[in-house]
Design an enzyme around this catalytic site. Sequence first.
Site, short mmCIF file in Angstrom:
data_model
loop_
_atom_site.label_atom_id
_atom_site.label_comp_id
_atom_site.label_asym_id
_atom_site.label_seq_id
_atom_site.Cartn_x
_atom_site.Cartn_y
_atom_site.Cartn_z
N LYS A 1 37.68 50.80 37.86
CA LYS A 1 37.25 49.75 38.78
C LYS A 1 38.45 49.10 39.46
O LYS A 1 38.42 48.82 40.67
CB LYS A 1 36.41 48.71 38.03
CG LYS A 1 35.03 49.24 37.63
CD LYS A 1 34.36 48.38 36.58
CE LYS A 1 33.06 49.02 36.12
NZ LYS A 1 32.43 48.33 34.99
N GLN B 1 32.35 43.42 31.21
CA GLN B 1 32.15 44.81 30.79
C GLN B 1 31.29 44.87 29.53
O GLN B 1 31.60 44.22 28.53
CB GLN B 1 33.50 45.48 30.55
CG GLN B 1 33.41 46.95 30.21
CD GLN B 1 32.87 47.79 31.37
OE1 GLN B 1 33.31 47.63 32.51
NE2 GLN B 1 31.95 48.67 31.08
N ASP C 1 27.10 42.37 39.50
CA ASP C 1 26.35 43.37 38.74
C ASP C 1 24.86 43.28 39.02
O ASP C 1 24.10 44.20 38.70
CB ASP C 1 26.61 43.20 37.24
CG ASP C 1 27.48 44.32 36.68
OD1 ASP C 1 27.64 45.35 37.36
OD2 ASP C 1 28.00 44.16 35.57
#
Length: 328
Positions: free
Chosen positions: A89, A133, A156
Amino acid sequence: MIAHPIGCNTTSPRISLPKFRSKLGLQSSRRATTTMSAQIIDGKATAATIRQELKVEVDGLKAKYDRAPGLAVVLVGERKDSQTYVRNKKKACEEVGIVSYGTDLPETATQEEVLKVVADYNADPNVHGILVQLPLPGHIDEQAILDAISIEKDVDGFHPLNIGCLAMRGREPTFVPCTPKGCIELLKRSGVQMSGKKAAVVGRSNIVGMPAALLLQREDATVTIIHSRTPNGAEICREADIVIAACGRAEMVDGSWIKEGAAVIDVGINAVDDPSAKRGYRLVGDVNFEQASGKASYITPVPGGVGPMTIAMLLRNTVDGAAKAFQG
């Protein structure tokens, strides 16, 4: 921005299955003796195109506002797979010009410590997206952490308000979950018509299955969700013009589930033992690729299909969030 027209065919030509598997570095099968009829939806190439588009947008934002989008990633613990995802990422952010922020906490970090990090990023005007995460260590309440992320920075797309807006007609979520968003983008860029078509989503997780079904519905598809309590899943799936498989079971969706000419998006990624492979295993999806590709019109490979699109959509959400923040 560099436009990549929706509906433009970005798929690969029809090729023999052994040749394609070799190109992707996949293990060939003794059964792979026929010519594949499906066109490959190349998620890796599509994601690269999207990153190029985003770089142009980010350069434009920097020129206009003298500011860059910022993405913060919070990592708790030392899981090797999570560390790899975070590195990927950060690399993608660098490619498009997004500033990366990161906080690494030990496995023993308390929930309060994680919440403090999230609160600090919520308050930081240079951060336009926050990603925690997953999975988190067992002693931390994941839902409490995700709910603490500001909805304006929930890139997200997991915040209940975002999911709620996604489910309602006439409402627009601030962000859409990245993986299902990537699935729909692959269908659009491959020229697959969704309006008026039957779609089946195999799996009902909060992360992929449920939001994918909602997104298909927004495209005016007639959607059925197939899950572990569906007694005739294969029969239902065979009626679908579009299949999104996200059940987390290796190659569960075999050729008998697929309608002739269907478009198949395989979200799954599973490691199966393979003594002939260098690593002792190979990666497969939730769809039996060899069987399904003989009947489908379009299909995503594993790896190289949906996976790269997830990060591309994370970058897309971050840039969108920054643009809204810059505009006030």
